[in-house]
Each structure stands twice: as structure tokens, then as C-alpha cells.
Write an enzyme that holds these catalytic residues in place. Structure first.
Site, PDB file in Angstrom:
ATOM      1  N   HIS A  57       0.816  -1.211   0.000  1.00 20.05           N
ATOM      2  CA  HIS A  57       0.000   0.000   0.000  1.00 20.05           C
ATOM      3  C   HIS A  57       0.852   1.263   0.000  1.00 20.05           C
ATOM      4  O   HIS A  57       0.387   2.320  -0.429  1.00 20.05           O
ATOM      5  CB  HIS A  57      -0.917   0.004   1.228  1.00 20.05           C
ATOM      6  CG  HIS A  57      -1.794   1.223   1.320  1.00 20.05           C
ATOM      7  ND1 HIS A  57      -2.817   1.460   0.428  1.00 20.05           N
ATOM      8  CD2 HIS A  57      -1.787   2.274   2.172  1.00 20.05           C
ATOM      9  CE1 HIS A  57      -3.415   2.599   0.742  1.00 20.05           C
ATOM     10  NE2 HIS A  57      -2.803   3.117   1.792  1.00 20.05           N
ATOM     11  N   CYS A  58       2.090   1.195   0.468  1.00 16.19           N
ATOM     12  CA  CYS A  58       2.848   2.420   0.733  1.00 16.19           C
ATOM     13  C   CYS A  58       3.764   2.863  -0.404  1.00 16.19           C
ATOM     14  O   CYS A  58       3.599   3.948  -0.947  1.00 16.19           O
ATOM     15  CB  CYS A  58       3.667   2.252   2.017  1.00 16.19           C
ATOM     16  SG  CYS A  58       2.640   2.161   3.511  1.00 16.19           S
ATOM     17  N   ILE A  59       4.751   2.052  -0.759  1.00 14.26           N
ATOM     18  CA  ILE A  59       5.789   2.524  -1.671  1.00 14.26           C
ATOM     19  C   ILE A  59       5.243   2.858  -3.063  1.00 14.26           C
ATOM     20  O   ILE A  59       5.642   3.857  -3.662  1.00 14.26           O
ATOM     21  CB  ILE A  59       6.947   1.518  -1.749  1.00 14.26           C
ATOM     22  CG1 ILE A  59       7.590   1.383  -0.360  1.00 14.26           C
ATOM     23  CG2 ILE A  59       7.996   1.968  -2.750  1.00 14.26           C
ATOM     24  CD1 ILE A  59       8.701   0.370  -0.284  1.00 14.26           C
TER      25      ILE A  59
END
Length: 447
Positions: free
Chosen positions: A272-274
Site C-alpha cells: 500500500h505504501c511505496i
């Protein structure tokens, strides 16, 4: 709003904590609060998830079913879909998804809906903390301003903070409790109360001067990673074209005790983040007529790695006088990282679609991911057993510890290793990203 009363409630553990969103971020946080002796109410719109949690079952690998069951039986934790119970909580942590739209813009709908629910049941003296990863200014724009419209002022009528989640699913060393936590508040009183509450369950707190600074901190962390991963991916493709081994180069560079930080190439980026966080920052920057070429280029490079994997697979098959079209290929691991069941933004899904569109008969084996939904909306199921001898080629995408990589290699006709899992093996049927040469292809080689 009585600051001392709130601090006393936290100190004597009489405070009731509400967690909105019981996924990879919210559930671990809820259970940590419950373990500390606080009463926690978890809110989620997924009735199946809520019922499962209230039966003592966890849906998150990093949270054991035993912990959920123990906290539920102790009366410290319960889950609900009834947001009216927000009236009974003293602190609210918002841990909802913040995906990107198809046009690569932030989708704030989950935060907006959470804010609307809070507004419906708002009371004075409550602490509200946003944890969802987002662009700088979100806490002010989507929480503080709407609540001011209702007559509630941060630092006067309630406490408002932003504290970015730093969850790393599957990490055996760092978890919610022992990962230092950033917190920024709308006022000094806000950050004091927020630090005191989170300090009940997290070993080290680091306060910053504003909610915007806290929001920017999370984006800096993951944009740094995205750019460096893109760089090493490009170096892998360069080594491919020069007939060099990127893995040997990395090992040599790693001997330098200063001025170098190791990053490894791979089939792409996931989670979900990078893949998402840098795009929040890029989108927000454009509002100020600022264009980050680093962010956009890194995103482009990382998004092309699945194409490079397919090109390497085609090259390997060609050396056995075979083509992609009509071949049978199995993917080993489709989760976005090792030893988890999360397929969000996983490069394996892109590789699957690219191979399918090239006329390949694609299967996969993943002991953690039993099924996923492809771009056509069809459910694709994992093979029950790993038998790589049945396929023309094997692609190692995610090297779960439960996958016997050496056995898979020995049984394979061709093996494409995107993670350098078989770093000690030399064999004509073994191909690696960043080792050898890719055919010249403008879609895969970047200069």
C-alpha cells in the site's frame, strides 16, 4: 475541554479508544491498546470481518488469533459496524485505506466518510488522530475545517493529531509497539495528549511541530525508498544490457562501511505504501506548480519492471527454441513481499496479466495467497502442490520461506529468479534479472 482530566483518564486507563478501520494498520493498533489494559472498540464497514473478530479470529498475519480471542474474552476489545458507538469513546484513531484513483490521484473517500461519522456523534474533549497515509494538509482540510464548520475548534473543544502508520507486514523484528512513532498536533496541547495516549503502547514517541510535518515525514520515508529502488532496478537492467551481474556489483559495493546503503532490484514494487505514497506527494506538489521529476521517473521505472521480467522470460524460452505464446508458466509467490498474504499492488499480478496477454497458460503457487481476482474479474486459485516439472518455465516472484526454491529449481526446465534467491547456483537453465543480457527493448531498458 479539560486537559488534565484527559491526561488523568489516560494515566488511570479509564479512557475508551475507538479505532476506525480494522485492517493491516488498525487491528494491530487496537490489540496493542487492548493489551495495555485500555478498552477498545474497533469500527469497520465489513460485517464479515467484524463478526470474525468477535468470534476471536484474526484476519491479519501479524496479529494472532489467540491475542484477538484473549482481548475479546477479557472485555478489552470488541468490533462493530455501528458507528453510533463513537459516542462512547474518548479517543478515535482513523486507520482507513487511502488508495489512488485510476487517474493516479488520492482517493480520500474513506477519510471523508470517517469524518462524517465522527461529525454525526462528535462530543467535546475527544482526541482524534488520523493515521492513514496521505498528502500534507489532509488533517487540516478533511478533519479540522469540517469540524470547525460544526463549531468545534482544535485545541479548544477537542484534541487533533496526525500520526502516520509505520506498519511493515511480516517484519519479524519491528511491529506496532517497538517502531518509533511520529506525532504532530494542531496545538501543543493536542500533541501532548496524543503522545501520552500512544505512549501507553509504543516504546518511543517523536513529536513534531504540526500535523503537516507528520504527514510529510511518512511521504519522505517511502519516496526515498521508491527512488532508490527505481535506481537499483535501472542498474539491474543496465547490467543486463552490458552482460554484467548486478548482484556481484551490489555485494562488492556493500563492503564500503560508509556512504552506501544497500537496495536490491526485483520484479517491481508492491504494497500500500511505496507504490502510492510518492504519488500523493507528487499530486500535492502540482497544486503549487511544483513538479518532481524524481518521483515521476521513479514511478515509471518501477512500473516497468514487470515488463523486464516478461522480457527475461521470453529470452530464456528463446534459448530453448520456444516462444511465450503457447508456453505453460508457473509463478512462485504472488504476495508483494516475503511471508505475507497481501497482494495489494503486487508486481506478480502485472506479470500474470502480461503473460496472459502474450498467450501464455499461467498458473501460480503461493502458500499464503490462496486466490486473487484478475483484471477480468475472475478468481484465480493457487495450485495446491508445487510441481514445477509440469511447466515450460518457472518464475520466482516472491521467495516465501515455505517455498523450497532449490527443489523448485531442480524440477524446472527453465527458472527465472527475480530475487537472486539462488545466488550460489550456476546453471544454463537459470536466468536472473540483472545478469546476462536482455534484448534491446525500449519498453524495458532505460537510459
Amino acid at each position: 475541554m479539560n486537559l488534565e482530566k484527559m491526561k488523568q483518564k489516560i494515566a488511570n486507563k479509564s479512557i475508551v479508544v475507538g479505532i476506525i478501520g480494522l485492517g493491516y494498520v488498525g487491528l494491530p493498533l487496537a490489540i496493542e491498546f487492548a493489551k495495555s489494559g485500555l478498552h477498545v472498540i474497533g469500527f469497520d464497514i465489513d460485517e464479515t470481518k467484524v463478526n470474525s473478530l468477535n468470534c476471536g479470529k484474526s484476519h491479519i498475519l501479524d496479529v494472532s488469533t489467540k491475542d484477538v480471542s484473549d482481548m475479546y474474552k477479557a472485555g478489552n476489545f470488541k468490533a462493530t459496524t455501528d458507528f453510533k458507538l463513537l459516542e462512547s469513546v474518548d479517543a478515535i484513531s482513523i486507520c482507513v485505506p487511502t488508495p489512488l484513483t485510476k487517474s493516479q490521484e488520492p482517493d480520500m473517500s474513506y477519510i471523508i466518510e470517517s469524518t462524517n461519522q465522527i461529525r454525526n456523534y462528535m462530543k467535546k474533549g475527544v482526541l482524534i488522530t488520523l493515521e492513514s497515509t496521505t498528502y500534507p494538509g489532509t488533517t487540516e482540510e478533511l478533519l479540522q475545517t469540517p469540524l470547525e464548520d460544526d463549531g468545534y475548534f482544535a485545541g479548544k473543544d477537542y484534541f487533533l493529531c496526525y500520526s502516520p502508520e509505520r506498519v511493515d507486514p511480516g517484519n519479524p523484528y519491528y511491529n506496532t509497539k517497538n517502531t518509533p512513532k511520529i506525532i504532530g498536533g494542531a496545538t501543543s496541547n493536542c500533541v501532548e495528549v496524543g503522545s501520552l495516549l500512544y505512549g501507553q503502547v509504543i516504546n518511543k514517541m517523536h513529536a513534531v511541530t504540526s500535523t503537516k510535518t507528520a504527514e510529510m515525514t511518512k511521504l519522505l520515508e517511502n519516496t526515498f525508498r521508491s527512488i532508490n529502488i527505481a535506481f537499483i532496478n535501472e542498474m539491474a537492467l543496465l547490467c543486463d544490457s552490458l552482460g554484467m551481474n548486478i548482484w556481484e556489483v551490489i555485494a562488492a559495493a556493500e563492503t564500503k562501511p560508509f556512504g552506501y546503503m544497500k537496495f536490491s532490484p526485483g520484479p517491481g514494487i508492491g504494497g500500500h505504501c511505496i507504490p502510492l505514497d510518492p504519488m500523493y506527494l507528487s499530486w500535492k506538489a502540482k497544486e503549487s506548480n511544483f513538479y518532481s521529476r524524481f518521483i515521476d521517473l521513479a514511478q515509471e521505472l518501477n512500473n516497468k519492471m514487470p515488463d523486464a521480467v516478461v522480457a527475461k522470460t521470453s529470452e530464456a524460452l528463446n534459448q530453448q527454441f520456444k516462444s511465450l505464446r503457447g508456453s505453460k508458466i508457473i509463478l512462485l509467490g504472488v504476495a508483494y513481499k516475503q511471508d505475507i498474504d497481501d497482494v495489494r499492488e503486487s508486481p506478480a499480478l502485472d506479470i500474470y496479466e502480461l503473460l496472459k496477454s502474450s498467450g501464455v497458460e499461467v498458473s501460480y503457487y503461493d502458500p499464503h495467497v490462496k486466490r486473487f481476482i484478475n483484471q477480468s474479474g475472475e478468481t484465480v486459485y493457487s495450485e495446491k502442490e508445487m510441481d514445477t516439472s509440469l511447466y515450460d518455465a518457472t518464475l520466482l516472484i516472491t521467495n516465501h520461506q515455505e517455498i523450497d526454491t532449490l527443489r523448485a529449481f531442480n524440477d524446472s526446465h527453465l527458472f527465472i529468479d527475480t530475487r537472486n534467491a539462488l545466488d550460489k547456483v550456476k546453471d544454463d537453465k537459470l536466468f536472473r534479472i540483472g545478469e546476462g543480457s536482455l534484448p534491446i527493448n525500449k519498453e524495458c531498458v532505460f537510459v
